[in-house]
Design an enzyme around this catalytic site. Structure first.
Site, short mmCIF file in Angstrom:
data_model
loop_
_atom_site.label_atom_id
_atom_site.label_comp_id
_atom_site.label_asym_id
_atom_site.label_seq_id
_atom_site.Cartn_x
_atom_site.Cartn_y
_atom_site.Cartn_z
N ASN A 1 41.38 36.96 42.19
CA ASN A 1 41.11 36.90 40.75
C ASN A 1 42.43 36.62 40.05
OD1 ASN A 1 40.46 37.40 38.09
ND2 ASN A 1 40.03 39.58 38.37
N TRP A 2 42.59 35.39 39.61
CA TRP A 2 43.88 35.00 39.02
C TRP A 2 44.04 35.49 37.58
CZ3 TRP A 2 44.46 29.17 40.95
CH2 TRP A 2 44.51 29.18 42.34
N LYS A 3 42.99 36.06 37.02
CA LYS A 3 43.04 36.58 35.64
C LYS A 3 43.65 35.53 34.70
CE LYS A 3 43.03 41.23 37.43
NZ LYS A 3 43.40 42.64 37.27
N HIS B 1 33.83 42.65 35.23
CA HIS B 1 35.15 43.18 35.60
C HIS B 1 35.53 44.30 34.63
CE1 HIS B 1 39.45 43.45 36.22
NE2 HIS B 1 39.23 42.94 37.42
N GLU C 1 38.15 44.94 33.13
CA GLU C 1 38.88 44.50 31.94
C GLU C 1 37.91 43.98 30.88
OE1 GLU C 1 41.65 42.02 34.08
OE2 GLU C 1 42.50 43.84 34.92
N GLU D 1 35.84 48.57 42.18
CA GLU D 1 37.22 48.56 41.72
C GLU D 1 37.48 49.77 40.84
OE1 GLU D 1 38.87 44.29 41.74
OE2 GLU D 1 37.74 44.50 39.90
N GLY E 1 45.90 47.02 39.11
CA GLY E 1 47.19 46.62 38.53
C GLY E 1 48.19 47.76 38.40
N SER F 1 44.84 46.97 43.45
CA SER F 1 46.13 47.00 44.13
C SER F 1 46.03 46.75 45.64
CB SER F 1 46.86 48.32 43.84
OG SER F 1 47.11 48.44 42.45
N GLY G 1 43.81 40.98 42.68
CA GLY G 1 44.39 40.44 41.44
C GLY G 1 45.82 39.98 41.68
N GLY G 2 46.76 40.84 41.34
CA GLY G 2 48.18 40.49 41.38
C GLY G 2 48.64 39.80 42.67
P1 PGA Z 1 44.93 44.11 41.19
O1 PGA Z 1 43.60 43.60 40.42
O2 PGA Z 1 44.80 43.62 42.61
O3 PGA Z 1 46.07 43.42 40.46
O4 PGA Z 1 44.97 45.58 41.09
C1 PGA Z 1 42.35 43.64 41.03
C2 PGA Z 1 41.28 43.18 40.07
O5 PGA Z 1 41.37 43.51 38.88
O6 PGA Z 1 40.35 42.46 40.46
#
Ligand code: PGA
Length: 251
Positions: free
Chosen positions: A9-11, A95, A97, A167, A173, A213, A234-235
């Site tokens: 997930n490149w956000k 998600h 977010e 998640e 994050g 993470s 994500g990251g």
């Molecule tokens: P993260 O994000 O790996 O940076 O914790 C995961 C996500 O939000 O899908």
């Protein structure tokens, strides 16, 4: 056996050139990886460009969100039909977010899930509790509400096209991953919920990803758990070397 599923997930990151470049590195770096699904989710504006790199290859394309209508007066939104047209096979839905920053409800998320299914896109439904919910013993109640709400009205046949991503919000994050045992416990509970809503066969087949993470250093332990079938990253998916190591997890 459930086929492992690793999604990046490149956000809200990367230009067109950076997106194409990373997609190309992942394509080359996974040429010999045949036994797992690999999916990347760039920003909307990069989908068509990334599709030129990974379209019709072993790497799948996902959007990070959608609006549950085919078309209409919905300024600023993007429909599943348009995402399919841009080359997507999957859409990340609900998600944390989006739930937290954009106040998305389970009902709205469910509309998106249904619209994606109707359009021929496979939803990656995200669920997960906040730290406060976990600390006040509401985790199971929250997961139950999110699973039942997000999957309301689906047939068992439609459920076969769903991927669930657990998640925990406190792990996203933050560098704080759930322990292997915490993640396994939640995944097993979620599989049980799917069994209650559908059938034992559907529950045994549904892939449940862990997200929060995930890094090269913890992916192997997580993937060794019985009910963890993949990762939503994500990251660490923004860097080719890290994400390739995650894709090539060893459990
Ligand atoms: P993260 O994000 O790996 O940076 O914790 C995961 C996500 O939000 O899908």
């Amino acid at each position: 056996m459930r086929r492992p599923f690793i999604a990046g997930n490149w956000k809200l990151h990367k230009t067109l050139a950076e997106s194409r470049d990373l997609a190309q590195q992942l394509f080359v770096g996974t040429a010999d990886v045949k036994d797992r699904d690999i999916v990347i989710a760039p920003v909307f504006t990069a989908l068509a460009a990334v599709n030129q790199v990974v379209g019709d290859t072993h790497i799948g394309l996902a959007a990070q969100n959608c609006y549950p209508a085919d078309q209409g007066a919905f300024t600023g939104e993007v429909s599943p039909a348009q995402l399919k047209d841009a080359g997507c096979g999957y859409v990340i839905i609900g998600h944390s977010e989006r739930r937290q920053l954009f106040s998305e409800t389970d009902e709205f998320i469910n509309q998106k899930v249904l619209k994606c299914l109707e359009t021929g896109l496979n939803p990656i439904l995200c669920i997960g509790e906040t730290l406060e919910e976990r600390e006040t013993d509401q985790m199971l109640e929250v997961l139950t509400r999110q699973v039942k709400g997000g999957l309301a009205g689906l047939t068992a046949e439609q459920m076969e096209r769903i991927v669930i991503a657990y998640e925990p919000v406190w792990a996203i994050g933050t560098g704080k991953t759930a322990t292997d045992e915490q993640a396994q416990e939640a995944h097993s509970f979620i599989r049980g919920l799917v069994q209650g809503l559908f059938t034992p066969e559907v529950a045994a087949a549904v892939r449940i990803l862990y997200g929060g993470s995930v890094k090269p250093g913890n992916v192997d332990g997580l993937m060794a758990q019985d009910d963890i079938d993949g990762a939503l990253v994500g990251g660490a998916s923004l860097n080719a070397e890290d994400f390739l190591r995650i894709i090539k997890f060893q459990s």
